[in-house]
Design a protein around this motif. Sequence first.
Motif, PDB file in Angstrom:
ATOM      1  N   PHE A 104       0.803  -1.229   0.000  1.00 53.39           N
ATOM      2  CA  PHE A 104       0.000   0.000   0.000  1.00 53.39           C
ATOM      3  C   PHE A 104       0.832   1.273   0.000  1.00 53.39           C
ATOM      4  N   GLY A 105       2.115   1.139   0.139  1.00 47.87           N
ATOM      5  CA  GLY A 105       2.940   2.326   0.318  1.00 47.87           C
ATOM      6  C   GLY A 105       3.687   2.770  -0.918  1.00 47.87           C
ATOM      7  N   SER A 106       3.110   2.590  -2.110  1.00 45.96           N
ATOM      8  CA  SER A 106       3.802   3.053  -3.315  1.00 45.96           C
ATOM      9  C   SER A 106       3.715   4.576  -3.363  1.00 45.96           C
ATOM     10  N   ASN A 107       4.699   5.202  -2.787  1.00 48.77           N
ATOM     11  CA  ASN A 107       4.709   6.662  -2.629  1.00 48.77           C
ATOM     12  C   ASN A 107       5.494   7.279  -3.777  1.00 48.77           C
ATOM     13  N   GLU A 108       4.840   8.078  -4.598  1.00 48.96           N
ATOM     14  CA  GLU A 108       5.466   8.702  -5.758  1.00 48.96           C
ATOM     15  C   GLU A 108       6.281   9.941  -5.390  1.00 48.96           C
ATOM     16  N   THR A 109       6.239  10.364  -4.116  1.00 44.17           N
ATOM     17  CA  THR A 109       6.945  11.581  -3.744  1.00 44.17           C
ATOM     18  C   THR A 109       8.446  11.365  -3.603  1.00 44.17           C
ATOM     19  N   LEU A 110       8.878  10.137  -3.402  1.00 42.13           N
ATOM     20  CA  LEU A 110      10.304   9.853  -3.294  1.00 42.13           C
ATOM     21  C   LEU A 110      10.873   9.572  -4.674  1.00 42.13           C
ATOM     22  N   ARG A 111      12.067  10.074  -4.921  1.00 49.20           N
ATOM     23  CA  ARG A 111      12.743   9.822  -6.186  1.00 49.20           C
ATOM     24  C   ARG A 111      14.221   9.604  -5.893  1.00 49.20           C
ATOM     25  N   SER A 112      14.905   9.039  -6.836  1.00 48.56           N
ATOM     26  CA  SER A 112      16.348   8.855  -6.697  1.00 48.56           C
ATOM     27  C   SER A 112      17.041  10.195  -6.910  1.00 48.56           C
ATOM     28  N   ALA A 113      18.126  10.393  -6.201  1.00 47.30           N
ATOM     29  CA  ALA A 113      18.904  11.620  -6.353  1.00 47.30           C
ATOM     30  C   ALA A 113      19.626  11.600  -7.696  1.00 47.30           C
ATOM     31  N   THR A 114      19.750  12.772  -8.298  1.00 46.68           N
ATOM     32  CA  THR A 114      20.496  12.869  -9.555  1.00 46.68           C
ATOM     33  C   THR A 114      21.991  12.772  -9.259  1.00 46.68           C
ATOM     34  N   LYS A 115      22.781  12.552 -10.297  1.00 50.05           N
ATOM     35  CA  LYS A 115      24.236  12.469 -10.111  1.00 50.05           C
ATOM     36  C   LYS A 115      24.783  13.779  -9.556  1.00 50.05           C
ATOM     37  N   GLU A 116      24.231  14.905 -10.019  1.00 49.64           N
ATOM     38  CA  GLU A 116      24.686  16.222  -9.538  1.00 49.64           C
ATOM     39  C   GLU A 116      24.328  16.410  -8.054  1.00 49.64           C
ATOM     40  N   GLU A 117      23.143  15.940  -7.641  1.00 53.07           N
ATOM     41  CA  GLU A 117      22.736  16.056  -6.232  1.00 53.07           C
ATOM     42  C   GLU A 117      23.597  15.186  -5.328  1.00 53.07           C
ATOM     43  N   ILE A 118      24.004  14.041  -5.829  1.00 51.30           N
ATOM     44  CA  ILE A 118      24.896  13.177  -5.048  1.00 51.30           C
ATOM     45  C   ILE A 118      26.272  13.818  -4.937  1.00 51.30           C
ATOM     46  N   LYS A 119      26.752  14.382  -6.047  1.00 47.95           N
ATOM     47  CA  LYS A 119      28.072  15.014  -6.070  1.00 47.95           C
ATOM     48  C   LYS A 119      28.093  16.271  -5.200  1.00 47.95           C
ATOM     49  N   ASN A 120      27.036  17.079  -5.276  1.00 44.79           N
ATOM     50  CA  ASN A 120      26.986  18.348  -4.547  1.00 44.79           C
ATOM     51  C   ASN A 120      25.588  18.533  -3.947  1.00 44.79           C
ATOM     52  N   PRO A 121      25.325  17.951  -2.761  1.00 42.94           N
ATOM     53  CA  PRO A 121      23.969  18.002  -2.202  1.00 42.94           C
ATOM     54  C   PRO A 121      23.521  19.400  -1.773  1.00 42.94           C
ATOM     55  N   PHE A 122      24.449  20.296  -1.491  1.00 46.68           N
ATOM     56  CA  PHE A 122      24.108  21.652  -1.080  1.00 46.68           C
ATOM     57  C   PHE A 122      24.813  22.634  -2.022  1.00 46.68           C
ATOM     58  N   PRO A 123      24.228  22.915  -3.183  1.00 44.60           N
ATOM     59  CA  PRO A 123      24.935  23.728  -4.184  1.00 44.60           C
ATOM     60  C   PRO A 123      25.169  25.180  -3.758  1.00 44.60           C
ATOM     61  N   ASN A 124      24.383  25.699  -2.840  1.00 46.11           N
ATOM     62  CA  ASN A 124      24.529  27.096  -2.419  1.00 46.11           C
ATOM     63  C   ASN A 124      25.341  27.237  -1.139  1.00 46.11           C
ATOM     64  N   SER A 125      26.063  26.208  -0.763  1.00 43.28           N
ATOM     65  CA  SER A 125      26.773  26.268   0.513  1.00 43.28           C
ATOM     66  C   SER A 125      28.157  26.872   0.363  1.00 43.28           C
ATOM     67  N   VAL A 126      28.601  27.496   1.445  1.00 42.55           N
ATOM     68  CA  VAL A 126      29.947  28.063   1.518  1.00 42.55           C
ATOM     69  C   VAL A 126      30.572  27.614   2.832  1.00 42.55           C
ATOM     70  N   MET A 127      31.895  27.500   2.837  1.00 43.05           N
ATOM     71  CA  MET A 127      32.614  27.147   4.059  1.00 43.05           C
ATOM     72  C   MET A 127      32.987  28.424   4.799  1.00 43.05           C
ATOM     73  N   LYS A 128      32.700  28.461   6.088  1.00 41.81           N
ATOM     74  CA  LYS A 128      33.048  29.611   6.911  1.00 41.81           C
ATOM     75  C   LYS A 128      33.837  29.123   8.115  1.00 41.81           C
ATOM     76  N   ARG A 129      34.907  29.837   8.404  1.00 40.03           N
ATOM     77  CA  ARG A 129      35.715  29.504   9.581  1.00 40.03           C
ATOM     78  C   ARG A 129      35.076  30.156  10.793  1.00 40.03           C
ATOM     79  N   THR A 130      34.964  29.398  11.854  1.00 35.95           N
ATOM     80  CA  THR A 130      34.396  29.934  13.085  1.00 35.95           C
ATOM     81  C   THR A 130      35.097  29.284  14.269  1.00 35.95           C
TER      82      THR A 130
END
Length: 180
Positions: free
Chosen positions: A26-52
């Motif tokens: 009963f749980g065939s949920n269409e909302t889940l999908r496989s991640a794209t290759k780009e999403e696997i490579k870079n899951p947070f594209p807008n992220s920056v590293m900050k020293r703290t």
Amino acid sequence: MSKTTYVGRRSFLKLAALGAAASSAFGSNETLRSATKEEIKNPFPNSVMKRTICSICSVGCGIEAEVDEGSNVWIRQDMAVDHPISQGSHCCKGIDQIDLTKSKMRLKYPLKKVNGKWERISWETAVNEIGDKMLKIREEDGPDSVEFLGSAKFSNEQAFYFRKFAAFWGTNNIDHVARI
């Protein structure tokens, strides 16, 4: 006397199998999908590293914090390998700094218990109520009835002011949280 429910190993396995079967049927949920290759490579594209700096204590170990620029949310952290103080290491508390910061249990404003329930109050109300109670304690029981407990997060200057506050209060009862 409280009654506890016991689920045996065999019953647990039967219930787990039933749950898995129901989910697949009963749980065939269409909302889940496989991640794209780009999403696997870079899951947070807008992220920056900050020293703290780690805020657990006053040592000042370095943290490389990855922050999403769009939402300004702390995503993950790593040790600052070339930091002059920590030299790429953390204590057990510092390595968990992000979880302390993002915790849902973290208080962000003052709370007061009224009739058994916590209610939000203003900072001004909290400071005034605490100050009034402290003055009442000192008036009734004297200044030595209070002990001031310092923090490992204090810098030298903060520790100096904290000690001066206790002296102006009229007591030498001051200690550090590390001894407790």
